[in-house]
Motif scaffolding. Structure first.
Motif, mmCIF file in Angstrom:
data_model
loop_
_atom_site.group_PDB
_atom_site.id
_atom_site.type_symbol
_atom_site.label_atom_id
_atom_site.label_comp_id
_atom_site.label_asym_id
_atom_site.label_seq_id
_atom_site.Cartn_x
_atom_site.Cartn_y
_atom_site.Cartn_z
ATOM 1 N N ILE A 49 0.835 -1.198 0.000
ATOM 2 C CA ILE A 49 0.000 0.000 0.000
ATOM 3 C C ILE A 49 0.871 1.250 0.000
ATOM 4 O O ILE A 49 0.599 2.226 -0.724
ATOM 5 C CB ILE A 49 -0.936 -0.023 1.223
ATOM 6 C CG1 ILE A 49 -1.915 -1.200 1.122
ATOM 7 C CG2 ILE A 49 -1.692 1.297 1.350
ATOM 8 C CD1 ILE A 49 -2.733 -1.443 2.372
ATOM 9 N N LEU A 50 1.933 1.227 0.784
ATOM 10 C CA LEU A 50 2.861 2.359 0.832
ATOM 11 C C LEU A 50 3.490 2.590 -0.549
ATOM 12 O O LEU A 50 3.632 3.737 -0.992
ATOM 13 C CB LEU A 50 3.939 2.081 1.875
ATOM 14 C CG LEU A 50 4.946 3.199 2.176
ATOM 15 C CD1 LEU A 50 4.236 4.447 2.675
ATOM 16 C CD2 LEU A 50 5.968 2.730 3.207
ATOM 17 N N LEU A 51 3.838 1.517 -1.243
ATOM 18 C CA LEU A 51 4.414 1.649 -2.583
ATOM 19 C C LEU A 51 3.401 2.199 -3.583
ATOM 20 O O LEU A 51 3.764 3.002 -4.467
ATOM 21 C CB LEU A 51 4.919 0.285 -3.065
ATOM 22 C CG LEU A 51 6.219 -0.233 -2.437
ATOM 23 C CD1 LEU A 51 6.491 -1.664 -2.885
ATOM 24 C CD2 LEU A 51 7.399 0.657 -2.812
ATOM 25 N N LEU A 52 2.144 1.795 -3.473
ATOM 26 C CA LEU A 52 1.122 2.317 -4.378
ATOM 27 C C LEU A 52 0.998 3.832 -4.247
ATOM 28 O O LEU A 52 0.949 4.560 -5.253
ATOM 29 C CB LEU A 52 -0.224 1.653 -4.095
ATOM 30 C CG LEU A 52 -0.378 0.190 -4.531
ATOM 31 C CD1 LEU A 52 -1.714 -0.370 -4.069
ATOM 32 C CD2 LEU A 52 -0.259 0.068 -6.054
ATOM 33 N N VAL A 53 0.966 4.313 -3.007
ATOM 34 C CA VAL A 53 0.849 5.757 -2.784
ATOM 35 C C VAL A 53 2.119 6.473 -3.238
ATOM 36 O O VAL A 53 2.068 7.526 -3.895
ATOM 37 C CB VAL A 53 0.567 6.049 -1.300
ATOM 38 C CG1 VAL A 53 0.485 7.558 -1.056
ATOM 39 C CG2 VAL A 53 -0.732 5.380 -0.865
ATOM 40 N N ALA A 54 3.286 5.883 -2.916
ATOM 41 C CA ALA A 54 4.553 6.494 -3.324
ATOM 42 C C ALA A 54 4.642 6.580 -4.839
ATOM 43 O O ALA A 54 5.057 7.606 -5.399
ATOM 44 C CB ALA A 54 5.725 5.684 -2.774
ATOM 45 N N ALA A 71 10.619 6.000 3.046
ATOM 46 C CA ALA A 71 10.011 5.378 4.216
ATOM 47 C C ALA A 71 9.867 3.873 4.010
ATOM 48 O O ALA A 71 10.126 3.066 4.918
ATOM 49 C CB ALA A 71 8.656 6.013 4.496
ATOM 50 N N PHE A 72 9.471 3.472 2.792
ATOM 51 C CA PHE A 72 9.365 2.038 2.473
ATOM 52 C C PHE A 72 10.706 1.344 2.660
ATOM 53 O O PHE A 72 10.780 0.254 3.253
ATOM 54 C CB PHE A 72 8.861 1.869 1.039
ATOM 55 C CG PHE A 72 9.204 0.548 0.418
ATOM 56 C CD1 PHE A 72 8.557 -0.614 0.811
ATOM 57 C CD2 PHE A 72 10.199 0.455 -0.551
ATOM 58 C CE1 PHE A 72 8.889 -1.849 0.242
ATOM 59 C CE2 PHE A 72 10.531 -0.762 -1.123
ATOM 60 C CZ PHE A 72 9.872 -1.915 -0.720
ATOM 61 N N LEU A 73 11.784 1.938 2.164
ATOM 62 C CA LEU A 73 13.096 1.330 2.289
ATOM 63 C C LEU A 73 13.542 1.224 3.740
ATOM 64 O O LEU A 73 14.116 0.212 4.157
ATOM 65 C CB LEU A 73 14.129 2.110 1.482
ATOM 66 C CG LEU A 73 14.068 1.951 -0.039
ATOM 67 C CD1 LEU A 73 15.105 2.841 -0.710
ATOM 68 C CD2 LEU A 73 14.278 0.507 -0.453
#
Length: 793
Positions: A49-54, A71-73
């Motif tokens: 989900i974080l990657l989709l928004v990013a 933040a994902f990394l």
């Protein structure tokens, strides 16, 4: 100035990167959601989900896209260390590819568009790459390093191999130890190729692979090729002295067909057949050849040949042959045979037979299913069908008058409800047989009611164990389960404790053994697999493997087969396979190697099996794309590797290890990854990366009095020497193909040089290219007879 001219350039690059991040997010959300539904880790769903928004923010040119990817990394870095610690290969799967993607945010077109957000993503990517590389740099080459100081060396056993290598394992004890010490840890790095020999027999998957361990005796080097041709070579030049081709047809051959070596025996001081080469063929012939010229030995059988199909009943092509060199002890030739796996309840017998060394007459037969067949079956009858076979090399103690036979599990391998009491007793065991009479003295079972194809694959190794100030004649038994059992070879009683532990029962389609034996000797099986132990070249195939593990029924070691898919780990190939163990009696160490991957097994109801098999036109022994038949039982069986869609094992590296254990206690001395990724990669490709991730391996080691361990074995095209005491790698050399065999060593009869020779034949089941090559090495100062070397101790 127009509005378009005031916007930072590089929108197209940021958009492309955003689309890539969105695609990653979709994969994470889809796979991660399924994993959560299987009670797996929520990491992939949350970070997806974080990657989709990013990705969406980056696509729109927003700096927030870069910050969110950073933040994902950082979340991935923290999760990776929390789940896998500083294990570099585990971190690589989780972090390396996403970190490299983070570095792309630093590309000028992207950074101009996303500003400080791109810088944040790039900085986090750099931290991830540095973390992975740092863990590799800080990692010790060993999993466990020997911290015990070197002590006084024990004496070399009187029966240790010396100038000659007279049997497959060096001597009939199978210790694979040589007293030669011209090549040492100090000079092994100078080894160079002395000669290379080519059999001239074109290798291909249909005709098997070259894996013989040569013998060197009476000034000649002897070996067999994958078509059963026997060669005698000059041991100092590799030139052919004589060759015998028995003209064996490859029709109906098994996919695992191989000739692992020949046997030698001296029966007279001189004359015809004073020295004899004994070999068995794929079409059921036991041959004796004059070691001097390769001619058949008169008086042995019929024109030097004994028919091994006699008394066997129906033998379909490819269903029975002897892969191991026969054992020779006290005037007898003792031989067993390989029997095709998973075909039928009506397959050839696993009978063990003893033949008179000079005449070839049957001296005795051990038919586990019918002891009355000790002198062969009556006219019109046959040895008991489908009894446990013996495809591994045997060892012998002539003083005790015993030959030690390693048995496989009865056919078919994965369904045992119809097995006879004799098969239940003697399957997957070591059986001590009286050489004179064929009577069983004792037996020890390594896997009860074996449903996993956990044959005893290796030659039982004989040595002397020191315990409480006394010495015991011992035998070490290595298994596909990766357990090593140490027994008194006179009685079969444990010298190092063995414990029966409860075995998983869930999901079986038949009654199981309630317990299985475990040895106090250090196990090479490794821990049970968990979701966190899944691996991949990228986070995506790692996620696939996590999902796949959750789909399987897996209750740890010896999870039984059933109607659903179940995981066998160690796999049907091991653990440890035919390489077995090598003994260093001077340093009191046992050296062995093991492989790490899993096999998925599923029982397929009879009607479905027959339907699927009817749709293909393939020889039943070699057809692995459909369920194997197991005719005569209610089920066929489907076997598939536990690997990602890229063809890479799903479990964490290393995929191979080598270790040494204290010979008298079984405690671990050292252990390290064995082999690199130089000849491995996705879809079987060779990427050329010499990274120490361990490699799947078949074959074993040789130890020497100077403190060296030589071994090929790994899928990699490499031959190595290790310091036996510490496990430090001291030397390696590239080979034409991988070496799935045992190396051997000898002293040149004319130049006095110590040679180390290894067969580099490759292995089709390891996806290793095949070759027809044998290579020998020696020290450069010994060339052309300039050095006589050290005297034999």
């Amino acid at each position: 100035m127009t509005e378009a001219a005031t916007k930072p350039a590089g929108g197209w690059a940021a958009a492309i990167l955003g689309i890539v991040v969105i695609a990653c997010g979709i994969a994470f959300v889809a796979g991660g959601g399924y994993l959560v539904a299987l009670s797996g880790s929520p990491y992939y769903l949350v970070t997806g989900i974080l990657l989709l928004v990013a990705g969406a923010m980056a696509l729109r040119g927003r700096a927030l896209g870069g910050y969110l990817y950073a933040a994902f990394l950082l979340v991935t870095l923290a999760w990776g260390f929390a789940e896998a610690g500083a294990e570099p290969w585990a971190l690589t799967a989780r972090l390396f590819a996403p970190a490299l993607l983070g570095l792309l945010f630093l590309l000028p077109p992207v950074s101009r568009k996303l500003g400080k957000g791109a810088l944040g993503a790039g900085l986090a990517g750099a931290i991830g790459v540095i973390a992975v590389i740092g863990c590799f740099a800080l990692r010790d080459s060993h999993d466990v390093r020997n911290t015990v100081p070197a002590g006084a060396l024990a004496a070399v056993p009187e029966d240790a191999a010396g100038d000659e290598w007279t049997a497959w394992g060096g001597t009939r004890s199978g210790a694979r130890f040589s007293r030669l010490d011209q090549i040492t840890p100090a000079n092994v790095g100078k080894l160079e190729s002395a000669w290379t020999f080519h059999t001239g027999i074109a290798p291909d998957a249909a005709s098997g692979y070259l894996s013989a361990t040569p013998l060197m005796v009476d000034g000649k080097l002897y070996l067999c090729a994958q078509d059963n041709s026997v060669f005698a070579l000059d041991p100092e030049t590799g030139k052919t002295i004589w060759k015998v081709d028995p003209k064996v047809s490859p029709k109906g051959a098994s996919a695992v067909r191989t000739c692992r070596g020949v046997s030698y025996v001296r029966t007279a001081a001189d004359g015809v057949c004073a020295g004899r080469i004994v070999s068995a063929t794929f079409d059921g012939r036991l041959m004796e050849l004059d070691a001097a010229d390769g001619k058949p030995c008169p008086g042995f059988g019929k024109n030097g040949v004994v028919n091994l199909y006699a008394g066997m009943g129906v033998v379909n092509p490819g269903f029975y042959y002897s892969s191991a060199p026969p054992a020779i002890a006290n005037g007898k030739i003792v031989i067993g045979g390989w029997v095709a796996d998973n075909q039928s309840t009506d397959e050839p017998s696993g009978v063990i037979r003893g033949f008179d060394l000079l005449t070839g007459e049957l001296a005795w037969a051990w038919d586990a299913g019918n002891p009355a067949n000790v002198h062969g079956p009556a006219a019109g009858q046959a040895y008991s069908r489908s009894t446990p076979n013996a495809w591994a090399v045997m060892s012998a103690d002539e003083k005790l008058g015993l030959v030690y036979v390693a048995t496989g599990n009865p056919t078919p391998d994965h369904y045992g409800a119809l097995r006879s009491p004799a098969s239940e007793k003697y399957g997957s065991s070591v059986v001590a047989i009286d050489v004179a009479s064929g009577a069983v003295r004792w037996s020890f079972q390594t896997a009860h009611h074996d449903l996993w194809d956990y044959d005893v694959p290796a030659q039982p190794t004989l040595f002397t164990l020191n315990k409480g100030g006394a010495q015991f004649p011992a035998i070490a038994i290595s298994t596909k389960r990766a357990e090593i059992f140490v027994l008194d070879r006179r009685t079969g009683q444990p010298l190092i404790p063995i414990t029966e532990k409860p075995a998983p029962q869930r999901g079986a389609v038949e009654k199981l053994a309630p317990t299985q034996p475990y040895s106090a000797v250090h196990s090479m099986a490794g821990p049970d697999l968990t979701e966190a132990a899944m691996w991949g070249l990228t986070p995506f195939d790692q996620l696939w493997c996590r999902v796949r593990l959750k789909q399987l029924r897996y209750d740890g070691k010896v999870t039984p087969p059933g109607l659903d898919e179940a995981l066998i780990y160690p796999s049907i190939g091991g653990g440890m396979n035919f390489g077995g163990v090598a003994i260093d009696p001077m340093r009191r160490l046992l050296v062995t190697n093991a492989l790490y991957y899993g096999t998925i097994v599923q029982m397929v109801p009879r009607a479905e099996t027959e339907k699927l098999r009817a749709a293909v036109d393939s020889h039943s022994v070699t057809s692995f794309g459909v369920p194997l038949p197991q005719e005569g039982t209610p089920f066929g069986v489907r076997l598939t590797p536990f690997a990602s869609p890229l063809g890479v094992p799903c479990n964490n590296p290393p995929f191979g290890r080598i270790a040494a254990m204290n010979l008298d206690t079984g405690k671990l001395a050292w252990e390290r990854p064995f082999g690199t990724a130089r000849d491995a990669g996705p879809f079987g490709m060779a990427l050329g990366l010499p990274l120490a991730m361990g490699a799947p391996n078949f074959g074993g080691a040789l130890t020497t009095a100077s403190g060296l361990t030589f071994i090929g074995a790994a899928r990699e095209k490499a031959f190595r020497a290790f310091d036996t005491r510490t496990g430090d790698e001291l030397w390696s050399v590239r080979l034409p193909a991988s070496a799935q065999t045992l190396p051997m060593t000898y002293r040149g009869p004319r130049d006095g040089c110590q040679y180390v020779a290894v067969t580099a034949g490759g292995h089709n089941m390891l996806q290793s290219p095949l070759s027809d090559t044998v290579v020998a090495f020696r020290l450069p100062g010994c060339k052309d007879g300039h050095s006589r070397g050290n005297p034999v101790k």
